[in-house]
Every structure is written in structure tokens, then in C-alpha cells.
Scaffold this motif. Structure first.
Motif, mmCIF file in Angstrom:
data_model
loop_
_atom_site.group_PDB
_atom_site.id
_atom_site.type_symbol
_atom_site.label_atom_id
_atom_site.label_comp_id
_atom_site.label_asym_id
_atom_site.label_seq_id
_atom_site.Cartn_x
_atom_site.Cartn_y
_atom_site.Cartn_z
ATOM 1 N N LYS A 612 0.845 -1.189 0.000
ATOM 2 C CA LYS A 612 0.000 0.000 0.000
ATOM 3 C C LYS A 612 0.883 1.243 0.000
ATOM 4 C CE LYS A 612 -4.359 1.626 1.868
ATOM 5 N NZ LYS A 612 -5.486 1.295 2.767
ATOM 6 N N VAL A 613 0.579 2.175 -0.900
ATOM 7 C CA VAL A 613 1.394 3.382 -1.024
ATOM 8 C C VAL A 613 0.499 4.608 -1.012
ATOM 9 C CG1 VAL A 613 3.268 2.267 -2.257
ATOM 10 C CG2 VAL A 613 1.352 3.202 -3.554
ATOM 11 N N GLU A 614 1.029 5.712 -0.518
ATOM 12 C CA GLU A 614 0.324 6.987 -0.502
ATOM 13 C C GLU A 614 1.036 7.934 -1.446
ATOM 14 O OE1 GLU A 614 -1.579 10.217 2.627
ATOM 15 O OE2 GLU A 614 -0.079 8.781 3.338
ATOM 16 N N LEU A 615 0.284 8.564 -2.341
ATOM 17 C CA LEU A 615 0.865 9.435 -3.349
ATOM 18 C C LEU A 615 0.086 10.744 -3.451
ATOM 19 C CD1 LEU A 615 1.383 6.815 -6.208
ATOM 20 C CD2 LEU A 615 3.167 7.764 -4.724
ATOM 21 N N LYS A 616 0.837 11.839 -3.635
ATOM 22 C CA LYS A 616 0.221 13.135 -3.908
ATOM 23 C C LYS A 616 -0.131 13.215 -5.395
ATOM 24 C CE LYS A 616 3.035 15.336 -0.320
ATOM 25 N NZ LYS A 616 4.134 16.300 -0.065
ATOM 26 N N PRO A 617 -0.991 14.150 -5.782
ATOM 27 C CA PRO A 617 -1.309 14.289 -7.210
ATOM 28 C C PRO A 617 -0.039 14.481 -8.044
ATOM 29 C CG PRO A 617 -2.788 15.621 -5.893
ATOM 30 C CD PRO A 617 -1.753 15.109 -4.953
ATOM 31 N N GLY A 618 0.076 13.700 -9.113
ATOM 32 C CA GLY A 618 1.237 13.789 -9.986
ATOM 33 C C GLY A 618 2.447 13.026 -9.502
ATOM 34 N N GLU A 619 2.399 12.504 -8.300
ATOM 35 C CA GLU A 619 3.549 11.786 -7.739
ATOM 36 C C GLU A 619 3.534 10.328 -8.191
ATOM 37 O OE1 GLU A 619 5.664 11.133 -3.333
ATOM 38 O OE2 GLU A 619 3.565 11.783 -3.469
ATOM 39 N N HIS A 620 4.731 9.739 -8.301
ATOM 40 C CA HIS A 620 4.839 8.321 -8.631
ATOM 41 C C HIS A 620 5.929 7.680 -7.778
ATOM 42 C CE1 HIS A 620 8.005 10.019 -11.263
ATOM 43 N NE2 HIS A 620 8.625 8.866 -11.042
ATOM 44 N N THR A 621 5.881 6.396 -7.672
ATOM 45 C CA THR A 621 6.888 5.650 -6.924
ATOM 46 C C THR A 621 7.012 4.261 -7.514
ATOM 47 O OG1 THR A 621 7.639 5.054 -4.691
ATOM 48 C CG2 THR A 621 5.327 4.638 -5.191
ATOM 49 N N THR A 622 8.112 3.609 -7.184
ATOM 50 C CA THR A 622 8.347 2.243 -7.655
ATOM 51 C C THR A 622 8.195 1.273 -6.496
ATOM 52 O OG1 THR A 622 9.836 2.976 -9.414
ATOM 53 C CG2 THR A 622 10.005 0.680 -8.731
ATOM 54 N N ILE A 623 7.386 0.263 -6.697
ATOM 55 C CA ILE A 623 7.144 -0.779 -5.697
ATOM 56 C C ILE A 623 7.963 -2.010 -6.062
ATOM 57 C CG2 ILE A 623 5.394 -2.224 -4.583
ATOM 58 C CD1 ILE A 623 5.019 0.729 -4.091
ATOM 59 N N SER A 624 8.578 -2.618 -5.057
ATOM 60 C CA SER A 624 9.374 -3.823 -5.292
ATOM 61 C C SER A 624 8.792 -5.000 -4.519
ATOM 62 C CB SER A 624 10.833 -3.604 -4.863
ATOM 63 O OG SER A 624 11.443 -2.616 -5.662
ATOM 64 N N PHE A 625 8.703 -6.130 -5.171
ATOM 65 C CA PHE A 625 8.280 -7.384 -4.557
ATOM 66 C C PHE A 625 9.373 -8.427 -4.793
ATOM 67 C CE2 PHE A 625 4.319 -5.365 -6.132
ATOM 68 C CZ PHE A 625 3.625 -5.223 -4.937
ATOM 69 N N THR A 626 9.534 -9.335 -3.859
ATOM 70 C CA THR A 626 10.445 -10.464 -4.046
ATOM 71 C C THR A 626 9.649 -11.750 -3.925
ATOM 72 O OG1 THR A 626 12.335 -9.251 -3.155
ATOM 73 C CG2 THR A 626 12.500 -11.654 -3.215
ATOM 74 N N LEU A 627 9.662 -12.547 -4.976
ATOM 75 C CA LEU A 627 8.898 -13.790 -5.000
ATOM 76 C C LEU A 627 9.812 -14.976 -4.773
ATOM 77 C CD1 LEU A 627 6.515 -13.153 -8.032
ATOM 78 C CD2 LEU A 627 6.132 -12.658 -5.613
ATOM 79 N N HIS A 628 9.361 -15.887 -3.917
ATOM 80 C CA HIS A 628 10.093 -17.108 -3.589
ATOM 81 C C HIS A 628 9.356 -18.313 -4.169
ATOM 82 C CE1 HIS A 628 12.488 -14.898 -0.488
ATOM 83 N NE2 HIS A 628 11.393 -14.152 -0.475
ATOM 84 N N LYS A 629 9.861 -19.474 -3.841
ATOM 85 C CA LYS A 629 9.295 -20.726 -4.352
ATOM 86 C C LYS A 629 7.799 -20.825 -4.122
ATOM 87 C CE LYS A 629 9.452 -25.744 -3.551
ATOM 88 N NZ LYS A 629 10.166 -26.847 -2.855
ATOM 89 N N ARG A 630 7.348 -20.459 -2.940
ATOM 90 C CA ARG A 630 5.937 -20.644 -2.608
ATOM 91 C C ARG A 630 5.008 -19.829 -3.505
ATOM 92 N NH1 ARG A 630 4.619 -22.822 2.594
ATOM 93 N NH2 ARG A 630 2.474 -22.124 2.257
ATOM 94 N N ALA A 631 5.527 -18.779 -4.128
ATOM 95 C CA ALA A 631 4.694 -17.982 -5.024
ATOM 96 C C ALA A 631 4.278 -18.773 -6.254
ATOM 97 C CB ALA A 631 5.432 -16.716 -5.444
#
Length: 757
Positions: A612-631
């Protein structure tokens, strides 16, 4: 403080050891005064402390000291916010410290198998990953304050009908992938001090004495080292429970269980070693409480109430918002309709009941935020003690709606509809509320419905209204939270942690809930919730993960650290999320995985991570996930382990299970070779995939077709025969080959194939 617990246990008499295995009374554990072992107190509460008053230490569900009532689990999960849930847990831990509570009996991590489940408001989700993540955060928060938790109800506890005796008949794969997975992450990440067993049986054995559940899985596989306690009254036979992995029976029953344990030990039906281990685990928790006790602990009720309002605001799900009717203009003339606006439903019934420190009334909070109270009119519209339509109340409400700019109807389930001890009979609102909504919608084009309920609803009126706000059972500050969302003081960011079906009959458990007599068959298997709807292509009313905002978000730049990996590797997935609207807002980025081609049946997609991320108007961000075997894995019953089949998987990113914005494919290679054993009844189609058997069988089947008089070029008949052959067992080649293939040749081929494996 370091203590030699084994030495303390060695000083205890058999009677003292046996006595500690059941409670002193409803809420206290027994102590041994001569050895400095105190009696400690436990109390109910996943969304607030339910501590009995000193004058009434019984199991009265509706009495207790005042405590901040936070949203119930259904609402907490809808925040999809690990950090916020941890804050709630921390607050609960502070209250427990002040009230000298050693263990808070929660949270509940059972799966919402059916929307009819009476305690669904107490449980987080239909999805095991989301449920386990939220539960782990809750546990971490409470235990950060030196207070224990009791993760419950372990396991396959999904209904109230015959809850103390029903037998959940379930296959091992379903058990592992859905119902145990909901607990597994919470146990491993949260390390709850205690774990509470369910009332019911699982495949013939009560949960409180199920050695597969408590021994094989919980202790041996998951490495759990905490205390296992029964739900109140869940023990069938105390000696069998101790042998099966339970340590503590609750509540106390005098010396009944103590005598049974003593008799069993003296007659060598229960080993002293098992009893000693049980007592050691109890003492570990008792002394953890003592060592973490904060003297003169206090908490700020006002701060907790503000936190409750923040959490309730973030748990609210904006289900529908046609033509952006919401947020309301503070200068608009608004008709507030519905008795729940003055008497809000903010929690469910049963052992989770919390006596609130105060309650925010929605109507009052709306009046405070409006430019003028003169702009707000109110009409109750219906009564809460009956489902019958009150014509005078209905007419009053219609008149108020006709002269308003916007009408907000408060609807929901009155007391008694959602409670421990009883499942729901249907998914509809009370009749008088349904009629009210339809009547108002007929005279007012801008209708907002605010729902106060603990689980999914059918909404035959949904197309008649402009906006639908799901407030769930939002705790004592829900009135202020609703007002904040309606007027845009808070941008809604809740997402459904469960699917809302169009009709109850669409639910996968419909034909098998609540079972017959004391037997409940989980015939839908792994296809629970969105796993079923998405795979069957059944459109729900509102999908899992759904929730609108007053702003808009855009997904872009999905990248992976690799496009091929083995099942022992990890892969990093990144995605950019941008706020493309005019308001600040929060978005929950959901990552799903699909096995594109599998030899076993698998769902269309499964949730494997979220952020979950909070962003102001016009703002962007990069989200990172790490997937393991169980995924990428499913539970392989033959291997008795999680297994990844070599092949391609699709990584899907989106704002809900039905709104996938981006996707990418990754190849995963298994490091585990499954041994295939062939016999006389192995199908030819299966054998034809084996490189050794294929050329031999190909020649045989061609000869077989020729012997059947199928001429070259007769493709239609040849295809039909080929289809028949693929479903034929190997032994039938002997029968139909007219001596061309013998029993001896079958045996030689099988030896060759099985040695190769």
C-alpha cells in the motif's frame, strides 16, 4: 530473568503438574504458590480488550471494562495495511499491560469459506496470504508490548452450525493451500505466544487432539514452540488432547481433568515426559508475562480513539461512485436516512464484544463537518427491531429525500444478524431497508448507501443508487470515519478482502454449507472465493481486492530481475504506480501469479504479495516485490511438500483480482524430479509422453489401427481411434493386438520404464 524451568517442573508434584493443564476458572490459569508460579489472566479481544469485571468473572459476553473498540477483523483486513494493523496491535498491547492481561485471545485467521459464516466479521479474508499477513502484523504489534496473543481457531473452523461437533472432511491439498496457509505465515512471522485450537473435528479427529495438525504440521514442520490452548470447552478427552499436542484446556473444570491426567499417568496411558513438556511450555509463557510486566502501565484513551478513527477511515471501501457523487460538497443539502445513522452498528455479537470507551454517532459527525446543520435533515426510515415496513417512517424519509440535493441512506445488519453461535440465513439486508432504498431511489437521482455489516451482502438494489460505501463494523469511531470519507476529508483506500457475489447460490460452498448433520464436506476444494469466481468466469457483484478512490492511479514499467529461474531462486518484481488524479490518495498494489499450464488443477490466479502506497497528485513511486518458491508452488500430496512444476508463470499486477493492469511471463524450472511409476493400468496417453515408451507404443498403435481396417487417409476415423487409445490402459494392448503384444512384453516395458525413473 533466566529461570531453570526444567528444574522448577522437577520440583512439582504429579498433582500440581496435572492441575496446571486446565484453567483455574474462566479467565485464569492455575499457579503454584509454593514455587513462585502465579496465576495469570487471559482475555478475549482482537479488536479491543474484553476483560470481565471483578464482580463478574464469568463468560458473560456483554459485560466488561470499557476499552477502545477498533474495527473488527473484516474491516482491519480491508485496510491492506500491515503497518497500520501493527499500530492497532500495539495499542491493544498497551491496554493489556495496564489491565494486567497476559494473553489477548486473538487474532482469528480462519478462512471465509462461505459469506454465511456467523463469525466472518471476526476473520480477515477468503485469501490465505492476505489473512496470514494481516494476522502476523496484528500479533507483532500486540507482542511488541510484552503481551501474548492466541492465534485462533486452528483449524478449518468456518461455521457456527454444530461448531462444537462437526467434522470437516477435507483433502490434504486443500487443507494445506487454503486453510492451514492462513495460519502458517502468521505462526512463522508472528510467533504468537499461544495458539488456540478449534472446536470441530478435521477428518475425524477433534482439533484439540489432532496429532497431524498439532504434531506433524504445527510442531514438526512449522517449528512452533509456543503454547497450544483449547477453545473454551473444545476438549473432548483431556488425556488424548495432551497426547495429541495440546498443553492447556480452558476453562477450568475443578479437578475433573486433573484426576483424569493423574490416573492416565499412573496407569501408563500418558507419559510423564509428555506432561512435563506441557507444563514447561506453560511456565515459559507465565514467566514471559512476569518478565515483560510494566508496572503502573497506562494508555491514552483519546489517542486510541483517534487511532480507531484513522483505522476505520482506511478500512472503508468505496464500492461504487457513479458520476462522482462522492465526496459530498459541504454546502450541499443532504438528507440522512436510516436509524443506523443515530444508532450505528459497529461490532458483532459474541465473545468479541467490546464495551467501548465512547461511540461516535454518524449523524452528529456529519453535522459537524457540514457548512451548516441546517443543510442536514434526518429521517429514521425504518426500525431496527423489525423487518416490517413502517409506512409513516417511509413517507417521512421520501419527503426528506425529495427536497435534498443528495440522500445518504445508512443501511446494515441489526443486532442478531451477525454473531457468534449462529450463521446467517441469507445475504440480504432486512426487508424494510431494501424497500426503503428502492423507494428513495425512485424519487432521488443521487443516492449514497452507507453499509454497516460484517461480511458480504447481496444488493439487488445496487444499480438503482449512485454510490455504495462499505463501512463494515468499523468500531467506536466509525461515525467520524464515515463523515470524513463522505465529505472527502479522507480519500477512501479500503479494498475488499472478500468477494461479494451477485447471489449466494454463486458461492462455491453453496451446496455443502453447513453440511449434513455433523459432517461438512469441503467439496469445492481449493476453489474458495475469487479463486472460484475467476476460474469459472462468474462475474461477482464486487471482486476480491476491489475498492475505488477519489483519485486515479496508473500502473507502468513492470520489470523483473530475471525471466528464468529455478525454484530455489528468487525474483524481484518492480512496478511504477502514479497518482494521475487531483487528490492525494492511497492505492494497494496487488500481485497475482498464474500457472499457465499445469498437470494439476490450479486457480486462474492467486494473490502472492501486496503493498500500500500513498501518493500526492502527480507523484509516482516504484514498488518492489520479491517472490520465492511458494509464489509458484502447489502442495503435492505425494511428495508431502510444496512443489513447483517446470513451466511458464504469469506475473499479474493490478488494483483488484479483476482489474489486472500489467502482466509478464517468467519461466520457472523445478529442481525436484517427480518419480513416475507405471503399471498395467497406466493409460497409453500418459505413456506416450515418455520418450522411451513413445516410439514403441506409436508403432503398436499404428499396427493396431491397421488391424482394425482403418485405411490410410481416413483421418476422421484415425483421429477417433487415436482418442480412444489415449484413454486405454496398457493392458488392453494385449487384448486387442491379437498376439502382437503379450503380457511378457508389457512386463518388460514396465521394468524398463520404471528403472529409467
Amino acid at each position: 530473568m533466566n529461570r531453570d524451568i526444567k528444574n522448577i517442573v522437577s520440583q512439582m508434584t504429579l498433582e500440581e503438574k496435572a492441575g496446571m493443564c486446565s484453567g483455574l476458572d474462566v479467565w485464569h490459569l492455575k499457579g503454584v504458590e509454593r514455587l513462585g508460579i502465579p496465576s495469570i489472566m487471559v482475555a478475549n479481544g482482537s479488536n479491543g480488550l474484553h476483560k470481565q469485571t471483578a464482580s463478574s468473572e464469568s463468560a458473560n459476553m456483554n459485560s466488561g471494562i470499557p476499552s477502545t473498540c477498533f474495527p473488527t477483523a473484516a474491516g482491519l483486513a480491508s485496510t491492506w495495511n500491515r503497518e497500520l494493523i501493527r499500530e492497532v496491535g500495539t495499542a491493544l498491547g498497551e491496554v493489556c499491560q495496564a489491565e494486567n492481561i497476559a494473553v489477548l485471545l486473538g487474532p482469528g485467521a480462519n478462512i471465509k469459506r462461505s459469506p454465511l459464516g456467523g463469525r466472518n466479521f471476526e476473520y480477515f479474508s477468503e485469501d490465505p496470504y492476505l489473512s496470514s499477513e494481516i494476522a502476523a502484523s496484528h500479533i507483532q504489534g500486540v507482542q511488541s508490548q510484552g503481551v501474548g496473543t492466541s492465534l485462533k481457531h486452528f483449524a478449518v473452523n468456518n461455521q457456527e452450525y454444530h461448531r462444537m461437533t462437526y467434522d470437516a472432511v477435507i483433502d490434504e491439498r486443500t487443507l494445506r493451500e487454503i486453510y492451514l496457509a492462513s495460519f502458517e505465515g502468521a505462526v512463522k512471522k508472528g510467533q504468537p505466544w499461544t495458539l488456540m485450537t478449534a472446536y470441530n473435528k478435521i477428518n475425524g479427529s477433534y482439533a484439540s487432539q489432532n496429532d497431524h495438525l498439532l504434531g506433524d504440521v504445527l510442531r514438526n514442520e512449522w517449528g512452533y514452540e509456543g503454547l497450544v490452548v483449547s477453545d473454551w470447552g473444545a476438549v473432548d478427552q483431556i488425556v488424548d488432547s495432551l497426547a495429541g499436542g495440546l498443553e492447556l484446556e480452558m476453562p477450568g473444570n475443578g479437578d475433573i481433568s486433573e484426576k483424569k491426567i493423574i490416573h492416565a499417568v499412573k496407569n501408563q496411558k500418558l507419559s510423564v515426559e509428555v506432561l512435563d513438556i506441557a507444563v514447561e511450555r506453560m511456565l515459559q509463557r507465565v514467566f514471559m508475562h512476569l518478565d515483560n510486566k510494566k508496572e503502573n502501565a497506562t494508555f491514552d484513551q483519546d489517542e486510541h480513539h483517534q487511532l480507531a478513527r484513522k483505522v476505520a477511515s482506511e478500512s472503508i471501501v468505496l464500492l461504487k461512485n457513479t458520476d462522482n457523487v462522492l465526496p459530498l460538497e459541504k454546502s450541499s443539502k443532504v438528507a440522512i436516512i436510516g436509524a443506523l445513522a443515530q444508532k450505528p452498528k459497529f461490532q458483532g455479537g459474541g465473545s468479541a464484544f467490546v464495551v467501548p470507551t465512547r461511540v461516535d454517532i454518524p449523524l452528529d459527525e456529519i453535522n459537524q463537518l457540514a457548512t451548516s446543520e441546517d443543510l442536514i435533515t434526518y429521517a429514521p426510515g425504518y426500525t431496527l427491531d423489525s423487518e416490517d415496513v413502517d409506512n409513516s417512517l417511509m413517507e417521512e424519509a421520501i419527503l426528506a429525500a425529495q427536497v435534498a440535493d443528495v440522500t445518504v441512506i445508512f443501511a446494515g445488519l441489526p443486532d442478531g444478524f451477525e454473531t457468534e453461535l449462529a450463521d446467517r440465513a441469507h445475504l440480504l439486508l432486512p426487508y424494510n431497508q431494501q424497500q426503503l432504498i428502492e423507494a428513495i431511489a425512485a424519487v432521488q437521482s443521487k443516492v449514497v448507501v452507507v453499509l454497516m455489516n460484517g461480511a458480504a451482502l447481496e444488493m439487488p438494489w445496487a444499480t438503482s443508487v449512485s454510490s455504495i460505501v462499505e463501512a463494515y463494523l468499523g468500531g467506536q469511531a466509525v461515525g467520524g470515519a464515515i463523515a470524513d470519507v463522505l465529505f472527502g476529508e479522507v480519500n477512501p483506500s479500503g479494498k475488499l478482502a472478500e468477494t461479494f457475489p451477485m447471489k449466494l447460490a454463486h458461492n462455491p460452498s453453496f451446496l455443502n454449507f453447513p453440511g449434513e448433520g455433523n459432517r461438512v464436506e469441503y467439496k469445492e476444494g481449493i476453489f474458495v472465493g475469487y479463486r472460484y469466481y475467476d476460474t469459472k468466469k462468474i462475474e461477482p457483484l464486487f471482486p476480491f481486492g476491489h475498492g475505488l478512490s477519489y483519485t486515479t492511479f496508473e500502473y507502468s514499467n513492470l520489470t523483473m530481475s530475471r525471466t528464468e529461474l529455478s525454484d530455489t531462486d528468487t525474483v524481484d518484481v518492480q512496478v511504477t504506480i502514479s497518482n494521475t488524479g487531483s487528490r492525494a490518495g492511497k492505492e494497494t498494489v496487488q500481485l497475482y501469479v498464474k500457472d499457465i499450464e499445469s498437470s494439476v488443477v490450479r486457480p486462474d490466479k492467486e494473490l502472492k504479495d501486496f503493498a500500500k502506497v500513498e501518493l500526492k497528485p502527480g507523484e509516482h513511486t516504484t514498488i518492489s516485490f520479491t517472490l520465492h518458491k511458494r509464489a509458484f508452488a502447489y502442495y503435492n500430496v505425494a511428495l508431502k511438500d510444496w512443489h513447483v512444476e517446470s513451466g511458464s508463470f504469469e506475473i499479474m499486477i493490478g488494483g483488484s483480482s479483476s482489474t489486472i493492469a500489467l502482466g509478464a511471463t517468467i519461466l520457472v524450472n523445478s529442481t525436484v524430479s517427480l518419480r513416475q511409476t507405471y503399471d498395467r493400468n497406466s493409460l497409453l496417453g500418459e505413456l506416450m509422453t515418455n520418450p522411451v515408451a513413445a516410439p514403441i507404443l506409436q508403432a503398436l498403435t499404428q499396427n493396431f489401427q491397421a488391424s482394425m481396417g482403418i485405411a490410410e487417409g481416413d483421418e476422421k476415423t484415425a483421429k477417433m481411434m487415436q482418442a480412444a487409445l489415449t484413454g486405454m490402459p496398457l493392458r488392453n494392448l494385449v487384448t486387442f493386438s491379437q498376439g502382437g503384444f503379450t503380457d511378457g512384453m508389457v512386463e518388460q516395458l514396465l521394468i524398463q520404464l520404471n528403472e529409467q525413473n
